[in-house]
Design an enzyme around this catalytic site. Sequence first.
Site, PDB file in Angstrom:
ATOM      1  N   ASP A 107      57.256 133.278  51.383  1.00  0.00           N
ATOM      2  CA  ASP A 107      58.258 133.621  50.364  1.00  0.00           C
ATOM      3  C   ASP A 107      57.819 133.057  49.026  1.00  0.00           C
ATOM      4  OD1 ASP A 107      58.687 130.954  51.368  1.00  0.00           O
ATOM      5  OD2 ASP A 107      60.618 130.914  50.343  1.00  0.00           O
ATOM      6  N   GLU A 172      60.794 128.721  52.566  1.00  0.00           N
ATOM      7  CA  GLU A 172      60.437 127.393  52.045  1.00  0.00           C
ATOM      8  C   GLU A 172      61.022 127.157  50.667  1.00  0.00           C
ATOM      9  OE1 GLU A 172      58.238 124.091  50.209  1.00  0.00           O
ATOM     10  OE2 GLU A 172      58.439 126.125  49.471  1.00  0.00           O
TER      11      GLU A 172
HETATM   12  N1  LIG Z   1      54.890 124.277  46.894  1.00  0.00           N
HETATM   13  C1  LIG Z   1      55.975 123.572  47.424  1.00  0.00           C
HETATM   14  C2  LIG Z   1      57.246 123.915  46.717  1.00  0.00           C
HETATM   15  O1  LIG Z   1      57.224 124.565  45.695  1.00  0.00           O
HETATM   16  N2  LIG Z   1      58.356 123.497  47.277  1.00  0.00           N
HETATM   17  C3  LIG Z   1      59.642 123.724  46.700  1.00  0.00           C
HETATM   18  C4  LIG Z   1      60.633 123.547  47.783  1.00  0.00           C
HETATM   19  C5  LIG Z   1      62.024 123.906  47.399  1.00  0.00           C
HETATM   20  C6  LIG Z   1      63.122 123.330  47.868  1.00  0.00           C
HETATM   21  N3  LIG Z   1      64.169 123.949  47.298  1.00  0.00           N
HETATM   22  C7  LIG Z   1      63.721 124.868  46.531  1.00  0.00           C
HETATM   23  N4  LIG Z   1      62.400 124.847  46.606  1.00  0.00           N
HETATM   24  C8  LIG Z   1      59.879 122.736  45.572  1.00  0.00           C
HETATM   25  O2  LIG Z   1      60.650 123.090  44.663  1.00  0.00           O
HETATM   26  O3  LIG Z   1      59.312 121.637  45.584  1.00  0.00           O
HETATM   27 ZN   LIG Z   2      55.075 126.229  48.082  1.00  0.00          ZN
HETATM   28 ZN   LIG Z   3      57.177 126.556  45.517  1.00  0.00          ZN
END
Ligand SMILES: NCC(=O)N[C@@H](Cc1c[nH]cn1)C(=O)O
Ligand SMILES: [Zn+2]
Ligand SMILES: [Zn+2]
Length: 480
Positions: A107, A172
């Site tokens: 995603d 994610e």
């Molecule tokens: N590459 C990792 C990443 O971008 N993780 C997101 C996870 C997240 C949690 N809620 C929304 N996104 C991040 O923002 O760190």
């Molecule tokens: Zn990511």
């Molecule tokens: Zn991300």
Amino acid sequence: MSHTPEEFKPLFAKIDELKPKFIERLKKAVSIPGVSGDESLRSEVVKTAYFLKDELIKLGAQDIQIKELGLQPPPVSTKGLELPPIVLSRFGNDPSKKTVLVYGHYDVQPALLEDGWDTDPFTLTEKNNVLYGRGASDDKGPVIGWLNAIEAHKELGLELPVNLITVFEGMEESGSLGLDELIRQEAKNYFKVVDAVTISDNYWLGTTKPVLTYGLRGVNYYQVEIKGPGSDLHSGLFGGIVAEPLNDLVKILATLVDTNGQILIKGIDEQVAPLTKEEDELYNDIEYDVKDLNQATNSDTALYQSKKDILQHRWRYPSLSIHGIEGAFYEPGAKTVIPAKVIGKFSIRTVPNISSDDLTKLVIDHINNEFVKLKSPNKINASLIHDGDYWISNPHNENFTAASKATEAVWGIKPDLTREGGSIPITLTFEKELGTDVLLLPLGRGDDGAHSTNEKIDVSNYIEGVKTLSAYLHYYGKGN
Ligand SMILES: NCC(=O)N[C@@H](Cc1c[nH]cn1)C(=O)O
Ligand SMILES: [Zn+2]
Ligand SMILES: [Zn+2]
């Protein structure tokens, strides 16, 4: 290159030869706008899962499983929206080989041309050896990178040096909903034999030196809904005579954090683990400078000037960011509307030893107390949308050593050991439930613009990244 070990020369040459095909595969992946945070694009997220399934079939994966996760829980969805599935697959099941589980997410974050992209975000566009597109670096590039590494072996007729399990999720960017439970369920089944977990879903610190990462901040994401009038109103007719939800919301949001990034909610600082002398010294050897920060943000907006201050505030102190307001007028022009209902969104990056539950209580109490002070007749409801824990591990193990050697074999330099300010909520779950070491092995650079406009991955990072992932599997497979 002169530093390439003899044993990798044919494999690396094959990866170079397959470069056009690898770029084409990433282009197909990027073309599917699978934004997990946008309910209207959920079918595209699911389509990406099936795209990966087809690619895995072509590469000869065994035991491909599409794991459904059920309905998305409130507060975000109240409409019975299915979560996107987890795609599991296996390459090899040889008991004499080690098993590496690789995780990535298919995603992406939202992206609109009108946000300021120079090219269509869902058309991978190559300019000056850089590939621009949503997900190019986060995380379609690395996910496709693993598939490319497998293909290069297949094309050469070279056996993979390890058994490989792939776990690709589609939520994610929206809290990894459902994945914790799946890992628990499969710990003694699909994931019964896993020696190491490797995640390629973060970035180098700067633009020139590779890193391996052993720590992440967690993230607690909140929403504050304020409801007032029964429908949107004309500000000429009703301005000044009704309580306006957006006026209340901006006041509430302004009580959360100051312009220096200091969180204003009481009780959070006390939960942060004190900085020890040993930890402080770890920052001395890391290559980084305020110039790297300014280059990554394309600005001069740094709140700190020294390397240590910057890195410590990015990795080991919490931060609070306000992300947006649903229901507020945001288009160009001058609409004179009083929005009837607005929802403010913000998140807090968490660090050792902040507990998610304690934090949520502090946040909700703070918001409710501040709202009482406004004496507004409107209605407020603050809630947690999702949370994911911080993670920190010891990087002195076989998994990190293999990745370090692979990095040297490809880039001719030992990587820095870093933590990261972002979050990959599932990392800790893998570590706890499977009882294995987790390694973060990033492919992209610190200026890739993940979550931002003009996200990119340099062709060199993408292709040398495939070599790094491949060499890592070999070093880990043979015990370094
Ligand atoms: N590459 C990792 C990443 O971008 N993780 C997101 C996870 C997240 C949690 N809620 C929304 N996104 C991040 O923002 O760190
Ligand atoms: Zn990511
Ligand atoms: Zn991300």
